[in-house]
Design a protein around this motif. Structure first.
Motif, PDB file in Angstrom:
ATOM      1  N   SER A   1      -2.347 -59.119 -24.840  1.00 11.47           N
ATOM      2  CA  SER A   1      -1.445 -57.967 -24.735  1.00 11.47           C
ATOM      3  C   SER A   1      -1.935 -56.780 -25.565  1.00 11.47           C
ATOM      4  N   LEU A   2      -2.851 -57.040 -26.501  1.00  7.10           N
ATOM      5  CA  LEU A   2      -3.366 -55.956 -27.336  1.00  7.10           C
ATOM      6  C   LEU A   2      -4.661 -55.366 -26.789  1.00  7.10           C
ATOM      7  N   HIS A   3      -5.047 -55.788 -25.603  1.00  2.92           N
ATOM      8  CA  HIS A   3      -6.309 -55.329 -25.027  1.00  2.92           C
ATOM      9  C   HIS A   3      -6.110 -54.727 -23.643  1.00  2.92           C
TER      10      HIS A   3
ATOM     11  N   LYS B   1     -11.467 -53.169 -23.973  1.00  2.00           N
ATOM     12  CA  LYS B   1     -11.443 -52.815 -25.388  1.00  2.00           C
ATOM     13  C   LYS B   1     -10.046 -52.996 -25.997  1.00  2.00           C
ATOM     14  N   PHE B   2     -10.060 -53.148 -27.312  1.00  2.00           N
ATOM     15  CA  PHE B   2      -8.827 -53.319 -28.059  1.00  2.00           C
ATOM     16  C   PHE B   2      -8.016 -52.032 -28.008  1.00  2.00           C
ATOM     17  N   THR B   3      -6.731 -52.157 -27.653  1.00  3.60           N
ATOM     18  CA  THR B   3      -5.938 -50.932 -27.521  1.00  3.60           C
ATOM     19  C   THR B   3      -4.701 -50.929 -28.420  1.00  3.60           C
ATOM     20  N   GLY B   4      -4.571 -51.939 -29.248  1.00  2.00           N
ATOM     21  CA  GLY B   4      -3.396 -51.983 -30.119  1.00  2.00           C
ATOM     22  C   GLY B   4      -2.133 -52.170 -29.310  1.00  2.00           C
ATOM     23  N   LEU B   5      -1.120 -51.385 -29.628  1.00  3.14           N
ATOM     24  CA  LEU B   5       0.178 -51.561 -28.975  1.00  3.14           C
ATOM     25  C   LEU B   5       0.328 -50.682 -27.729  1.00  3.14           C
ATOM     26  N   GLU B   6      -0.787 -50.169 -27.231  1.00  4.30           N
ATOM     27  CA  GLU B   6      -0.726 -49.242 -26.110  1.00  4.30           C
ATOM     28  C   GLU B   6      -0.026 -49.830 -24.884  1.00  4.30           C
ATOM     29  N   ASN B   7      -0.346 -51.115 -24.604  1.00  7.16           N
ATOM     30  CA  ASN B   7       0.280 -51.760 -23.452  1.00  7.16           C
ATOM     31  C   ASN B   7       1.793 -51.795 -23.595  1.00  7.16           C
ATOM     32  N   TYR B   8       2.235 -52.104 -24.815  1.00  6.68           N
ATOM     33  CA  TYR B   8       3.679 -52.155 -25.058  1.00  6.68           C
ATOM     34  C   TYR B   8       4.298 -50.775 -24.847  1.00  6.68           C
ATOM     35  N   ALA B   9       3.628 -49.774 -25.412  1.00  3.31           N
ATOM     36  CA  ALA B   9       4.137 -48.413 -25.283  1.00  3.31           C
ATOM     37  C   ALA B   9       4.216 -48.013 -23.811  1.00  3.31           C
ATOM     38  N   PHE B  10       3.178 -48.363 -23.059  1.00  2.02           N
ATOM     39  CA  PHE B  10       3.157 -48.017 -21.639  1.00  2.02           C
ATOM     40  C   PHE B  10       4.322 -48.678 -20.905  1.00  2.02           C
TER      41      PHE B  10
ATOM     42  N   TRP C   1       4.752 -60.718 -12.857  1.00  2.60           N
ATOM     43  CA  TRP C   1       3.899 -61.101 -11.731  1.00  2.60           C
ATOM     44  C   TRP C   1       3.306 -59.870 -11.055  1.00  2.60           C
ATOM     45  N   GLU C   2       4.137 -58.846 -10.887  1.00  3.06           N
ATOM     46  CA  GLU C   2       3.638 -57.635 -10.226  1.00  3.06           C
ATOM     47  C   GLU C   2       2.537 -56.970 -11.053  1.00  3.06           C
ATOM     48  N   LEU C   3       2.787 -56.862 -12.372  1.00  8.37           N
ATOM     49  CA  LEU C   3       1.776 -56.228 -13.229  1.00  8.37           C
ATOM     50  C   LEU C   3       0.487 -57.044 -13.264  1.00  8.37           C
ATOM     51  N   GLY C   4       0.639 -58.351 -13.406  1.00 11.90           N
ATOM     52  CA  GLY C   4      -0.540 -59.190 -13.601  1.00 11.90           C
ATOM     53  C   GLY C   4      -1.313 -59.443 -12.329  1.00 11.90           C
ATOM     54  N   TRP C   5      -0.610 -59.839 -11.258  1.00 14.51           N
ATOM     55  CA  TRP C   5      -1.323 -60.259 -10.067  1.00 14.51           C
ATOM     56  C   TRP C   5      -1.233 -59.249  -8.935  1.00 14.51           C
ATOM     57  N   GLY C   6      -0.280 -58.328  -9.029  1.00 13.56           N
ATOM     58  CA  GLY C   6      -0.241 -57.247  -8.060  1.00 13.56           C
ATOM     59  C   GLY C   6      -1.159 -56.108  -8.493  1.00 13.56           C
ATOM     60  N   GLN C   7      -0.939 -55.633  -9.732  1.00 10.51           N
ATOM     61  CA  GLN C   7      -1.739 -54.513 -10.246  1.00 10.51           C
ATOM     62  C   GLN C   7      -2.951 -54.977 -11.044  1.00 10.51           C
ATOM     63  N   ARG C   8      -3.084 -56.270 -11.218  1.00 14.56           N
ATOM     64  CA  ARG C   8      -4.230 -56.886 -11.888  1.00 14.56           C
ATOM     65  C   ARG C   8      -4.399 -56.436 -13.324  1.00 14.56           C
ATOM     66  N   ASN C   9      -3.278 -56.099 -13.962  1.00 15.63           N
ATOM     67  CA  ASN C   9      -3.371 -55.654 -15.347  1.00 15.63           C
ATOM     68  C   ASN C   9      -2.782 -56.722 -16.267  1.00 15.63           C
ATOM     69  N   PHE C  10      -3.656 -57.586 -16.758  1.00 11.85           N
ATOM     70  CA  PHE C  10      -3.186 -58.703 -17.572  1.00 11.85           C
ATOM     71  C   PHE C  10      -2.651 -58.254 -18.925  1.00 11.85           C
ATOM     72  N   GLY C  11      -3.218 -57.180 -19.465  1.00  9.35           N
ATOM     73  CA  GLY C  11      -2.756 -56.682 -20.756  1.00  9.35           C
ATOM     74  C   GLY C  11      -1.291 -56.299 -20.693  1.00  9.35           C
ATOM     75  N   ARG C  12      -0.942 -55.532 -19.668  1.00  9.34           N
ATOM     76  CA  ARG C  12       0.451 -55.084 -19.548  1.00  9.34           C
ATOM     77  C   ARG C  12       1.370 -56.250 -19.214  1.00  9.34           C
ATOM     78  N   ALA C  13       0.901 -57.155 -18.331  1.00  8.88           N
ATOM     79  CA  ALA C  13       1.719 -58.323 -17.988  1.00  8.88           C
ATOM     80  C   ALA C  13       2.023 -59.136 -19.249  1.00  8.88           C
ATOM     81  N   SER C  14       1.027 -59.288 -20.116  1.00  8.37           N
ATOM     82  CA  SER C  14       1.229 -60.043 -21.351  1.00  8.37           C
ATOM     83  C   SER C  14       2.215 -59.338 -22.270  1.00  8.37           C
TER      84      SER C  14
END
Lengths: 330, 305
Positions: A69-71, A81-90, A286-299
């Motif tokens: 979730s931090l990447h 790359k490491f993004t810190g809390l960016e995914n959470y903020a997004f 599920w949508e974030l991870g497997w629909g949009q393929r963004n595991f960081g945000r899904a986590s």
């Protein structure tokens, strides 16, 4: 022989009388040593297969989710790359996230509250001196063996906007048909009905077990005091079931906030309706991870869901404690 | 004052009568509430309504599944039609149904067996042996039951795809081989079911720890193990989220396959619901065979948990 063997002191005495000679003594010392090690090491040996597997399949993923979730992390590309809390903020800035939070809570409240109340009533009725007790108990448990996906498909049809049985009954009764698949509250009601269908009987049996554990004397005393059945139910049964109610509420919170299967099959697309009227948090993961393929945000959403569950569980616990202490003061 | 013994007498008489009716198989301090008065028509009416509500969705599923696709547009059917086999054939044509059934059977059996084996072994240590850190570890394991499975889904998927297991049954089996619930459930049971003295006695007789486990601990745990196996089997069979993520549509478990029936643009609900019936029948058969155990398992777990 067999009988005397069961007398405890006998065996050690047999051990403490070794044949003469140093060889025997040493052998005894050795076997005692082995036994000592056996006692010390065995417990760890027995729990280690469980813990090794548990660490790999259960604990590691929990920690690793936080890392992911931090990447920047893509389903195909892998770790970025490491993004810190960016995914959470997004995620927190997304209206869809808050929509999913709201839907999850709405479905959860609509399912858990009636479920606990109805289960209590069913349990109270099952607690009577029934003929064919096992038959009735098994009867209320039938829905438990129907897979949630099957439940979802069946109720999706029952709640169909056109040609659905429920709308058919509503129109026959002179009411307007409800648009179960487009209005948000209506869809939540339909999904909550599926959850209630599957779990009410199960919870009723849990309550029933707790009711039967209440000592008869309490009811006898209540009868002597002139309390009727209804009064006994509210003044004796329900208060004495408090720990069980808390248990059921907490387990249904954990389950209810994770709901996925039933809303997933409530339409074909699986995103929770045209306007995501019933998209839950897990569907959003599920949508974030497997629909949009963004595991960081899904986590990130997965961790937020976890925090929400912990908060609600604590909240439940505190309220329950408060009610308990108030009940004690009376 | 004189009324108290009278009430006690009637109550205990009634209890004796109820106990007699319950028969020798019954246990527990009381079966019915206070008085042994037989419940009236209202009670059975209410239970009948609950039973009807429990069974109706399944009946509806069969009802629609036994007609053709236009049945609902012609009005609400009351009796089953003769089209069930036709719809079943369509189910077999459009999804790999038998493969899914086989997969579900394999996954559920393996998972149930492994959960039981590893839990029993660990729980023998937790419930009956003394060792440093035992209490802390047990509390820790039970606490993880509150952690949602979704939390681990992303990393599990990453691991499975690195191992090249996505799409294979291993990806479904491995994450389920041990559960915190298994340990929780068995610990509750074994603590009471197996007296410490018994273990001490066989140890005195020179049995090693593993012999004590095999000859004393394992047999004592068997009833709880059977129930744990039953629960794990049902839970694995009905599980959807993780298999849905990690398996291919060509190699699904039953719930995943079932969901595929509806994924088409044109949905034939007669076929979908026929599929729902077909997928539910195996567990219904299991339930008819072992429902009594399932009921008593839930009730036992509730009292102890």
């Amino acid at each position: 022989m067999a009988v005397t063997d069961r007398v405890k002191p006998r065996s050690p005495r047999r051990q403490s009388l070794p044949p003469e000679g140093t060889k025997g003594v040493r052998r005894l010392a050795f076997s005692q040593q082995v036994s000592k090690w056996d006692v010390k090491v065995s417990p760890y040996l027995y729990i280690s297969p469980f813990f090794i597997l548990f660490a790999i399949t259960g604990l590691f993923p929990l920690v690793y989710t936080a890392w992911v979730s931090l990447h920047n992390w893509n389903l195909i590309g892998g770790q970025g790359k490491f993004t810190g809390l960016e995914n959470y903020a997004f995620v927190v800035a997304q209206p869809y996230f808050w929509n999913a939070v709201g839907n999850t809570f709405s479905i959860f409240i609509l399912s858990s509250v009636p479920q606990v109340v109805i289960a209590l009533v069913i349990a109270a009725v099952l607690d009577a001196n029934l003929r064919a007790r096992t038959f009735w108990r098994m009867g209320v448990l039938v829905p438990f063996v129907v897979a949630p996906v099957a439940v979802g498909l069946i109720f999706n049809n029952l709640f169909a906007d056109q040609f659905g049985l429920i709308n058919g009954v509503l129109t026959a009764a002179g009411l307007d048909p409800v648009r179960w698949h487009s209005e948000s509250v209506a869809s939540h009601l339909a999904i909550a009905t599926m959850v209630n269908f599957r779990w009410t009987g199960y919870n009723a049996l849990i309550f029933l077990a707790a009711m039967q554990a209440i000592l008869r004397d309490v009811f006898e005393a209540a009868t002597i005091d002139g309390a009727g059945r209804l009064r006994q139910f509210f003044s004796v049964t329900v208060p004495m079931l408090r720990p069980t109610v808390i248990f059921v509420v907490i387990t249904s919170t954990i389950g209810g906030l994770q709901i996925f299967d039933e809303p997933r099959v409530f339409d074909q697309s699986g995103l929770g309706g045209a306007d995501r009227q019933w998209q839950t948090l897990t569907m959003y993961i599920w949508e974030l991870g497997w629909g949009q393929r963004n595991f960081g945000r899904a986590s990130a959403v997965a961790w937020l869901l976890f925090l929400i569950i912990v908060l609600i569980a604590l909240f439940n616990f505190l309220i329950a404690k408060r009610i308990a202490s108030q009940g004690g003061r009376k | 004052m004189s009324s108290i013994p009278m009430i006690e007498q009637t109550v205990s008489k009634g209890a004796a009568r109820a106990a007699a009716r319950r028969g020798p198989g019954a246990r527990g301090p009381r079966a019915g509430r206070g008085s042994a008065r037989r419940p009236g028509f209202l009670t059975y009416g209410f239970l009948g309504a609950v039973l009807l509500a429990s069974l109706f969705p399944l009946y509806w599923s069969f009802l629609v599944g036994s007609h053709d696709s236009t049945v609902l547009s012609r009005g609400i059917p009351l009796l089953p039609g003769g089209n069930f086999l036709v719809n079943a054939a369509k189910v077999f044509d459009s999804i790999p149904f038998w493969k899914a059934m086989g997969n579900s059977l394999i996954v559920s059996c393996v998972t149930a067996a492994s959960v039981v084996v590893f839990s029993t072994l660990a729980v023998f240590a937790f419930a009956k042996l003394r060792f440093r850190g035992s209490k802390g570890l047990l509390v820790f394991v039970i606490a993880t039951m509150a952690v949602p499975t979704q939390l681990g889904v992303v990393p599990l998927f990453i691991v499975m795809s690195k191992l090249g297991w996505t799409g294979s049954l291993w990806a479904v089996i491995i994450p389920g081989v041990v559960t915190a619930f298994g340990v929780f459930w068995m610990t509750q049971y074994l603590r009471d079911a197996l007296p410490d003295e018994l273990i001490e006695a066989v140890r005195m007789d020179g049995a090693s720890m593993i012999q004590a486990f095999w000859y004393i601990g394992f047999p004592a745990a068997r009833p709880a193990a059977a129930m744990l196996a039953l629960f794990t089997f049902v839970a694995t069979w009905t599980n959807f989220f993780w298999p849905f993520i990690v398996l291919d549509p060509s190699n699904p478990t039953l719930p995943v396959a079932l969901q595929l029936l509806q994924a088409a643009h044109f949905v034939d609900y007669s076929v979908v619901l026929a599929g729902a019936v077909l997928a539910t029948v195996p567990l219904l058969l299991l339930f008819i065979a072992a429902g009594r155990q399932l009921v008593s398992g839930i009730m036992q777990g509730a009292v102890k948990g």
